[in-house]
Write an enzyme that holds these catalytic residues in place. Structure first.
Site, PDB file in Angstrom:
ATOM      1  N   HIS A   1       0.808  -1.221   0.000  1.00 41.22           N
ATOM      2  CA  HIS A   1       0.000   0.000   0.000  1.00 41.22           C
ATOM      3  C   HIS A   1       0.843   1.274   0.000  1.00 41.22           C
ATOM      4  O   HIS A   1       1.912   1.343   0.609  1.00 41.22           O
ATOM      5  CB  HIS A   1      -0.948   0.022   1.214  1.00 41.22           C
ATOM      6  CG  HIS A   1      -0.205   0.071   2.518  1.00 41.22           C
ATOM      7  ND1 HIS A   1       0.182   1.252   3.114  1.00 41.22           N
ATOM      8  CD2 HIS A   1       0.248  -0.927   3.302  1.00 41.22           C
ATOM      9  CE1 HIS A   1       0.828   0.980   4.232  1.00 41.22           C
ATOM     10  NE2 HIS A   1       0.888  -0.339   4.366  1.00 41.22           N
TER      11      HIS A   1
ATOM     12  N   HIS B   1      11.918  -1.654 -12.515  1.00 37.96           N
ATOM     13  CA  HIS B   1      11.623  -3.086 -12.638  1.00 37.96           C
ATOM     14  C   HIS B   1      11.659  -3.705 -11.241  1.00 37.96           C
ATOM     15  O   HIS B   1      12.692  -3.680 -10.567  1.00 37.96           O
ATOM     16  CB  HIS B   1      12.667  -3.749 -13.549  1.00 37.96           C
ATOM     17  CG  HIS B   1      12.493  -5.233 -13.683  1.00 37.96           C
ATOM     18  ND1 HIS B   1      13.402  -6.017 -14.338  1.00 37.96           N
ATOM     19  CD2 HIS B   1      11.518  -6.080 -13.260  1.00 37.96           C
ATOM     20  CE1 HIS B   1      12.994  -7.281 -14.317  1.00 37.96           C
ATOM     21  NE2 HIS B   1      11.856  -7.346 -13.653  1.00 37.96           N
TER      22      HIS B   1
HETATM   23  C1  LIG Z   1      23.958  -7.685  -7.935  1.00 40.18           C
HETATM   24  C2  LIG Z   1      24.235  -8.049  -9.376  1.00 40.18           C
HETATM   25  C3  LIG Z   1      23.677  -6.969 -10.315  1.00 40.18           C
HETATM   26  C4  LIG Z   1      25.743  -8.133  -9.527  1.00 40.18           C
HETATM   27  O1  LIG Z   1      26.076  -8.568 -10.795  1.00 40.18           O
HETATM   28  P1  LIG Z   1      27.620  -8.565 -11.249  1.00 40.18           P
HETATM   29  O2  LIG Z   1      28.157  -7.178 -11.143  1.00 40.18           O
HETATM   30  O3  LIG Z   1      27.674  -9.244 -12.579  1.00 40.18           O
HETATM   31  O4  LIG Z   1      28.322  -9.401 -10.117  1.00 40.18           O
HETATM   32  P2  LIG Z   1      29.098 -10.805 -10.196  1.00 40.18           P
HETATM   33  O5  LIG Z   1      28.171 -11.891 -10.641  1.00 40.18           O
HETATM   34  O6  LIG Z   1      30.357 -10.575 -10.989  1.00 40.18           O
HETATM   35  O7  LIG Z   1      29.484 -11.063  -8.671  1.00 40.18           O
HETATM   36  C5  LIG Z   1      30.461 -10.292  -7.997  1.00 40.18           C
HETATM   37  C6  LIG Z   1      30.482 -10.747  -6.544  1.00 40.18           C
HETATM   38  O8  LIG Z   1      29.268 -10.330  -5.895  1.00 40.18           O
HETATM   39  C7  LIG Z   1      28.541 -11.462  -5.384  1.00 40.18           C
HETATM   40  N1  LIG Z   1      27.116 -11.245  -5.651  1.00 40.18           N
HETATM   41  C8  LIG Z   1      26.540 -11.068  -6.855  1.00 40.18           C
HETATM   42  N2  LIG Z   1      25.216 -10.889  -6.717  1.00 40.18           N
HETATM   43  C9  LIG Z   1      24.962 -10.974  -5.397  1.00 40.18           C
HETATM   44  C10 LIG Z   1      23.771 -10.886  -4.634  1.00 40.18           C
HETATM   45  N3  LIG Z   1      22.592 -10.659  -5.227  1.00 40.18           N
HETATM   46  N4  LIG Z   1      23.863 -10.990  -3.301  1.00 40.18           N
HETATM   47  C11 LIG Z   1      25.063 -11.227  -2.697  1.00 40.18           C
HETATM   48  N5  LIG Z   1      26.223 -11.321  -3.374  1.00 40.18           N
HETATM   49  C12 LIG Z   1      26.174 -11.192  -4.705  1.00 40.18           C
HETATM   50  C13 LIG Z   1      29.092 -12.661  -6.161  1.00 40.18           C
HETATM   51  O9  LIG Z   1      28.943 -13.845  -5.435  1.00 40.18           O
HETATM   52  C14 LIG Z   1      30.533 -12.251  -6.359  1.00 40.18           C
HETATM   53  O10 LIG Z   1      31.230 -12.488  -5.160  1.00 40.18           O
HETATM   54  P3  LIG Z   1      32.779 -12.967  -5.147  1.00 40.18           P
HETATM   55  O11 LIG Z   1      33.538 -11.839  -5.771  1.00 40.18           O
HETATM   56  O12 LIG Z   1      33.078 -13.169  -3.698  1.00 40.18           O
HETATM   57  O13 LIG Z   1      32.822 -14.207  -5.987  1.00 40.18           O
HETATM   58  C15 LIG Z   1      23.578  -9.398  -9.747  1.00 40.18           C
HETATM   59  O14 LIG Z   1      24.270 -10.516  -9.204  1.00 40.18           O
HETATM   60  C16 LIG Z   1      22.121  -9.489  -9.322  1.00 40.18           C
HETATM   61  O15 LIG Z   1      21.777  -9.841  -8.203  1.00 40.18           O
HETATM   62  N6  LIG Z   1      21.231  -9.142 -10.286  1.00 40.18           N
HETATM   63  C17 LIG Z   1      19.816  -9.196 -10.148  1.00 40.18           C
HETATM   64  C18 LIG Z   1      19.276 -10.342 -11.017  1.00 40.18           C
HETATM   65  C19 LIG Z   1      17.776 -10.360 -11.060  1.00 40.18           C
HETATM   66  O16 LIG Z   1      17.106 -10.038 -10.117  1.00 40.18           O
HETATM   67  N7  LIG Z   1      17.228 -10.720 -12.190  1.00 40.18           N
HETATM   68  C20 LIG Z   1      15.807 -10.736 -12.364  1.00 40.18           C
HETATM   69  C21 LIG Z   1      15.465 -10.904 -13.804  1.00 40.18           C
HETATM   70  S1  LIG Z   1      13.753 -11.092 -14.054  1.00 40.18           S
END
Ligand SMILES: CC(C)(COP(=O)(O)OP(=O)(O)OC[C@H]1O[C@@H](n2cnc3c(N)ncnc32)[C@H](O)[C@@H]1OP(=O)(O)O)[C@@H](O)C(=O)NCCC(=O)NCCS
Length: 201
Positions: free
Chosen positions: A130, A139
């Site tokens: 709410h 998004h």
């Molecule tokens: C946060 C986010 C944007 C980071 O993406 P990125 O910059 O490509 O990050 P990476 O995958 O290279 O990860 C880098 C580090 O962060 C950590 N990490 C990534 N996403 C994380 C999350 N959501 N929570 C905690 N840690 C996370 C990884 O484990 C990695 O750790 P390490 O260096 O110790 O190995 C992405 O992981 C994420 O959560 N995106 C949202 C996806 C989503 O909701 N999609 C919906 C589609 S409908």
């Protein structure tokens, strides 16, 4: 309200096509810069350069692209009739306003007096409680939950399964990572992850 042009044949565009069918559109087609032929049996009629050509005043358009900045860029370029599409299983409460070009996916809940801006995605099973104010091009990913009276700034992405506590303000151009928990306001753009969130960069 019979013809719908969906811009983008990717995953999000194909989910929009399903919503379109369920909303009674009988003449559905796609526009895509990188694909030709057909998608889900619906014709791909051209690239984004042809959007204006399809604008006969009666056709509806929606951007089926998950990237917030891309939806912003395309919508600002073209003055067409942007459709708002809501899955029949979504729960939209009294006093809610929903902007043009916004898609509300299956089983999402938008509760009383919330306001959702233009070209937003409220994805599958997301909960927008709410009195939320969701600005344009936001998004909210599948199964993310926003408590009451949350404000999400323009172009921000709330990741899959993330939780935002009530009365929180998150500024524009942020990404809140998958599974994150937000318990304090976020006033600086960036990527935030963890429980509770910390700025990643
Ligand atoms: C946060 C986010 C944007 C980071 O993406 P990125 O910059 O490509 O990050 P990476 O995958 O290279 O990860 C880098 C580090 O962060 C950590 N990490 C990534 N996403 C994380 C999350 N959501 N929570 C905690 N840690 C996370 C990884 O484990 C990695 O750790 P390490 O260096 O110790 O190995 C992405 O992981 C994420 O959560 N995106 C949202 C996806 C989503 O909701 N999609 C919906 C589609 S409908």
């Amino acid at each position: 309200m019979n013809r719908l042009v969906i811009i983008g044949t990717g995953g999000h565009g194909r989910v929009i096509a399903d919503l379109a069918v369920k909303n009674g559109y009988t003449n559905i087609c796609f526009i895509d810069d990188y694909a030709t032929g057909a998608c889900l049996g619906f014709p791909i009629i051209g690239t984004c350069d042809h959007i204006e050509d399809e604008n006969d005043g009666e056709t509806d358009f929606i951007i089926g692209i998950g990237n917030n900045s891309t939806r912003k860029e395309i919508s600002e370029k073209h003055k067409v009739n942007w459709a708002t599409i809501i899955h029949p299983s979504a729960q939209i409460a009294v006093g809610v306003s929903i902007g043009k070009g916004t898609a509300i996916m299956a089983c999402a809940v938008v509760n009383a007096c919330a306001s959702v801006g233009n070209h937003c995605i409220i994805n599958t099973g997301a909960v927008v409680e709410h009195d939320n104010i969701i600005d344009d091009y936001v998004h909210i990913s599948p199964k993310a939950v926003l408590g009451g009276t949350v404000h999400i700034g323009k172009c921000t992405h709330i990741g899959i399964g993330a939780t935002v506590s009530n009365n929180i303000d998150i500024c524009s151009d942020c990404t809140v990572g998958a599974g994150a928990l937000v318990v304090k306001n976020i006033a600086e753009k960036g990527i935030y992850v963890g429980l509770p969130v910390r700025k990643m960069r």
